[in-house]
Motif scaffolding. Structure first.
Motif, PDB file in Angstrom:
ATOM      1  N   VAL A 204      71.863  60.572  58.093  1.00 19.63           N
ATOM      2  CA  VAL A 204      73.237  61.031  58.269  1.00 19.63           C
ATOM      3  C   VAL A 204      74.115  59.816  58.534  1.00 19.63           C
ATOM      4  N   LEU A 205      75.316  59.804  57.956  1.00 23.91           N
ATOM      5  CA  LEU A 205      76.241  58.686  58.115  1.00 23.91           C
ATOM      6  C   LEU A 205      77.385  59.066  59.042  1.00 23.91           C
ATOM      7  N   ASP A 206      77.866  58.086  59.784  1.00 21.12           N
ATOM      8  CA  ASP A 206      78.984  58.294  60.702  1.00 21.12           C
ATOM      9  C   ASP A 206      80.285  57.795  60.086  1.00 21.12           C
ATOM     10  N   LYS A 207      81.380  58.355  60.554  1.00 25.50           N
ATOM     11  CA  LYS A 207      82.730  57.879  60.212  1.00 25.50           C
ATOM     12  C   LYS A 207      82.991  57.878  58.709  1.00 25.50           C
ATOM     13  N   LEU A 208      82.527  58.908  58.057  1.00 24.06           N
ATOM     14  CA  LEU A 208      82.804  59.095  56.632  1.00 24.06           C
ATOM     15  C   LEU A 208      83.120  60.568  56.404  1.00 24.06           C
ATOM     16  N   GLY A 209      84.400  60.871  56.184  1.00 23.75           N
ATOM     17  CA  GLY A 209      84.808  62.257  56.026  1.00 23.75           C
ATOM     18  C   GLY A 209      84.504  63.079  57.271  1.00 23.75           C
ATOM     19  N   ASP A 210      84.335  64.382  57.079  1.00 22.76           N
ATOM     20  CA  ASP A 210      83.973  65.267  58.183  1.00 22.76           C
ATOM     21  C   ASP A 210      82.468  65.282  58.416  1.00 22.76           C
ATOM     22  N   ALA A 211      81.701  64.973  57.383  1.00 21.45           N
ATOM     23  CA  ALA A 211      80.235  64.906  57.484  1.00 21.45           C
ATOM     24  C   ALA A 211      79.729  64.165  56.258  1.00 21.45           C
ATOM     25  N   ALA A 212      78.628  63.414  56.428  1.00 24.84           N
ATOM     26  CA  ALA A 212      78.117  62.632  55.303  1.00 24.84           C
ATOM     27  C   ALA A 212      76.648  62.303  55.511  1.00 24.84           C
ATOM     28  N   PHE A 213      75.938  62.097  54.392  1.00 25.77           N
ATOM     29  CA  PHE A 213      74.553  61.637  54.469  1.00 25.77           C
ATOM     30  C   PHE A 213      74.250  60.743  53.279  1.00 25.77           C
ATOM     31  N   LEU A 214      73.173  59.964  53.431  1.00 22.09           N
ATOM     32  CA  LEU A 214      72.717  59.046  52.380  1.00 22.09           C
ATOM     33  C   LEU A 214      71.278  59.359  52.025  1.00 22.09           C
ATOM     34  N   ASP A 215      71.002  59.398  50.736  1.00 24.35           N
ATOM     35  CA  ASP A 215      69.636  59.615  50.252  1.00 24.35           C
ATOM     36  C   ASP A 215      69.240  58.420  49.391  1.00 24.35           C
ATOM     37  N   ASP A 216      67.934  58.113  49.361  1.00 23.01           N
ATOM     38  CA  ASP A 216      67.441  56.945  48.636  1.00 23.01           C
ATOM     39  C   ASP A 216      66.157  57.340  47.919  1.00 23.01           C
ATOM     40  N   LEU A 218      63.251  56.300  45.090  1.00 24.79           N
ATOM     41  CA  LEU A 218      62.588  55.291  44.270  1.00 24.79           C
ATOM     42  C   LEU A 218      61.533  55.987  43.434  1.00 24.79           C
ATOM     43  N   THR A 219      61.655  55.906  42.121  1.00 24.95           N
ATOM     44  CA  THR A 219      60.727  56.610  41.227  1.00 24.95           C
ATOM     45  C   THR A 219      60.104  55.634  40.240  1.00 24.95           C
ATOM     46  N   ARG A 220      58.936  56.035  39.769  1.00 19.93           N
ATOM     47  CA  ARG A 220      58.244  55.257  38.746  1.00 19.93           C
ATOM     48  C   ARG A 220      57.307  56.186  37.993  1.00 19.93           C
ATOM     49  N   ALA A 221      57.351  56.115  36.687  1.00 23.65           N
ATOM     50  CA  ALA A 221      56.479  56.950  35.868  1.00 23.65           C
ATOM     51  C   ALA A 221      55.666  56.060  34.945  1.00 23.65           C
ATOM     52  N   GLY A 222      54.378  56.147  35.057  1.00 25.69           N
ATOM     53  CA  GLY A 222      53.508  55.346  34.205  1.00 25.69           C
ATOM     54  C   GLY A 222      53.687  53.861  34.451  1.00 25.69           C
ATOM     55  N   SER A 223      53.795  53.083  33.372  1.00 28.64           N
ATOM     56  CA  SER A 223      53.902  51.631  33.485  1.00 28.64           C
ATOM     57  C   SER A 223      55.346  51.154  33.382  1.00 28.64           C
ATOM     58  N   THR A 224      56.313  52.061  33.396  1.00 28.36           N
ATOM     59  CA  THR A 224      57.704  51.662  33.273  1.00 28.36           C
ATOM     60  C   THR A 224      58.205  51.061  34.580  1.00 28.36           C
ATOM     61  N   ALA A 225      59.342  50.376  34.486  1.00 28.35           N
ATOM     62  CA  ALA A 225      59.926  49.761  35.676  1.00 28.35           C
ATOM     63  C   ALA A 225      60.382  50.837  36.652  1.00 28.35           C
ATOM     64  N   GLN A 226      60.444  50.446  37.914  1.00 28.18           N
ATOM     65  CA  GLN A 226      60.860  51.378  38.958  1.00 28.18           C
ATOM     66  C   GLN A 226      62.379  51.539  38.950  1.00 28.18           C
ATOM     67  N   HIS A 227      62.816  52.730  39.261  1.00 27.79           N
ATOM     68  CA  HIS A 227      64.247  53.033  39.282  1.00 27.79           C
ATOM     69  C   HIS A 227      64.614  53.558  40.663  1.00 27.79           C
ATOM     70  N   ARG A 228      65.618  52.940  41.278  1.00 30.08           N
ATOM     71  CA  ARG A 228      66.081  53.390  42.590  1.00 30.08           C
ATOM     72  C   ARG A 228      67.496  53.959  42.450  1.00 30.08           C
ATOM     73  N   THR A 229      67.696  55.134  43.026  1.00 34.98           N
ATOM     74  CA  THR A 229      69.013  55.756  43.040  1.00 34.98           C
ATOM     75  C   THR A 229      69.410  56.059  44.474  1.00 34.98           C
ATOM     76  N   VAL A 230      70.547  55.542  44.881  1.00 33.96           N
ATOM     77  CA  VAL A 230      71.100  55.823  46.204  1.00 33.96           C
ATOM     78  C   VAL A 230      72.241  56.827  46.037  1.00 33.96           C
ATOM     79  N   SER A 231      72.178  57.907  46.789  1.00 35.17           N
ATOM     80  CA  SER A 231      73.225  58.928  46.736  1.00 35.17           C
ATOM     81  C   SER A 231      73.923  59.016  48.087  1.00 35.17           C
ATOM     82  N   VAL A 232      75.240  59.053  48.062  1.00 36.74           N
ATOM     83  CA  VAL A 232      76.034  59.276  49.270  1.00 36.74           C
ATOM     84  C   VAL A 232      76.853  60.533  49.033  1.00 36.74           C
ATOM     85  N   VAL A 233      76.679  61.514  49.900  1.00 38.29           N
ATOM     86  CA  VAL A 233      77.393  62.783  49.791  1.00 38.29           C
ATOM     87  C   VAL A 233      78.225  62.966  51.059  1.00 38.29           C
ATOM     88  N   PHE A 234      79.503  63.267  50.886  1.00 38.95           N
ATOM     89  CA  PHE A 234      80.324  63.520  52.069  1.00 38.95           C
ATOM     90  C   PHE A 234      81.309  64.648  51.803  1.00 38.95           C
TER      91      PHE A 234
END
Length: 278
Positions: A204-216, A218-234
Motif C-alpha cells: 500500500v502506498l501513502d500520500k497518493l490520492g485517497d488510497a493507492a497500492f503498488l504491485d510488482d 516478474l514473469t518468465r516462460a520457457g527460455s525467453t527473457a524475464q519481463h517485469r511489470t510494475v502497476s500503481v493503482v490509486f
C-alpha cells in the motif's frame, strides 16, 4: 316530523362543513408512513483527461529509453501513443506506449476510470471505493514475503511438463531457491534491487490520492527473457487510475531492475493525480 327553524338548520350545516374541512387538512399534513428520500451526492469528477496527452513528452522520453535515438518523425509517432479502445470514453479511457532500445524494450500504459453509481442511495465515491478495494484485494499484497525485492511470480516451463501444457503462472511467490540466478532477492546479488532496509515488495502506498497500492510482477516462460511489470493503482474521489510500466531485457540472464521501475511508475502516478485535480 319535528320542525327545525331555518336559522338553526343553517348553523348546523356550517358547523359540519367546518369540522370536515379541518379534518381533511389535518389528514393531509400528517400522512402516516411518509418517507423522505435523500439522494447521495455525485462524484467530484464529471470528466476525464485526454490520456495520450496526460504524460509530458519529457517524461515519456525518460520512461521509454530508445525513443530519443529515433528520427524526429519516428519520435513523434512513438510519443503519440495508442488510445485504448473503449465503448464509453466518458467513463473509461486509456493510452499505451512502447519503445525498443538495444538492451531492452519498455512498455507503458495508463487507464482512467470514472465511476458512476446508479443507486441514488450510494454515492459515486462509495462505489469507486468498493471497486478499488476489489482491485487491492485481488493483488493479494499481504501474501508477499520476499525481503528487499519483489518476489518472482510464475515459474519457467519444465521439461517434465506435458506437451502443450503452459507453465504455472499462479500468484504465489516462488521460493528463493527456485528463482533463476540473481533473482533470489538477497540484497547485494545481481538482480536484487535496493538495500536491505528498503522494502520493494508489493504494498500500500501513502500520500497518493485517497488510497493507492503498488504491485510488482516478474514473469518468465520457457527460455525467453524475464519481463517485469510494475502497476500503481490509486483512487481519487470517484476516479480510479492504473499505471503499468514494464521492461523486458534482451539478455535472458538479465533481470529488470525493480527499484527503477517502481520509482518511475510512482512518480508518473503522482503526476497523473495532479493532472486529474487541475
Amino acid at each position: 316530523m319535528a320542525y327545525v327553524p331555518g336559522v338553526a338548520l343553517l348553523a348546523a350545516l356550517a358547523v359540519g362543513c367546518s369540522a370536515g374541512s379541518d379534518g381533511s387538512a389535518s389528514d393531509a399534513d400528517s400522512k402516516p408512513g411518509s418517507l423522505t428520500v435523500t439522494t447521495a451526492p455525485p462524484g467530484k469528477y464529471r470528466t476525464l483527461p485526454a490520456p495520450c496527452r496526460a504524460v509530458p513528452g519529457s517524461t515519456l522520453k525518460d520512461l521509454l529509453p530508445g525513443v530519443a535515438e529515433l528520427s524526429r518523425r519516428q519520435q513523434e509517432k512513438a510519443l503519440r501513443g495508442s488510445p485504448t479502445v473503449t465503448y464509453d470514453t466518458d467513463r473509461k479511457v486509456g493510452c499505451s506506449w512502447k519503445s525498443d532500445a538495444p538492451d531492452s524494450s519498455r512498455n507503458l500504459s495508463i487507464d482512467f476510470e470514472r465511476v458512476v453509481s446508479y443507486d441514488p442511495a450510494v454515492s459515486d465515491d462509495d462505489r469507486a471505493r468498493a471497486l478499488y478495494v476489489k482491485k487491492e484485494n485481488a493483488a493479494d499484497l499481504s501474501g508477499r514475503t520476499a525481503p528487499g525485492t519483489a518476489p518472482e511470480r510464475g515459474t519457467p516451463k519444465s521439461s517434465a511438463s506435458p506437451e502443450g501444457e503452459e507453465p504455472d503462472s499462479s500468484r504465489s511467490p516462488t521460493s528463493p531457491s527456485a528463482s533463476p540466478s540473481g533473482t533470489s532477492g538477497t540484497p547485494g546479488t545481481p538482480g536484487a534491487s535496493g538495500s536491505s532496509d528498503e522494502d520493494l515488495r508489493p504494498r500500500v502506498l501513502d500520500k497518493l490520492g485517497d488510497a493507492a497500492f503498488l504491485d510488482d510482477l516478474l514473469t518468465r516462460a520457457g527460455s525467453t527473457a524475464q519481463h517485469r511489470t510494475v502497476s500503481v493503482v490509486f483512487r481519487t474521489s470517484n476516479v480510479i487510475v492504473t499505471v503499468r510500466y514494464g521492461e523486458q531485457p534482451v539478455l535472458v540472464t538479465k533481470v529488470p531492475d525493480s527499484k527503477e521501475l517502481q520509482d518511475k511508475a510512482q512518480a508518473l502516478a503522482r503526476k497523473l493525480a495532479e493532472v486529474i485535480s487541475e
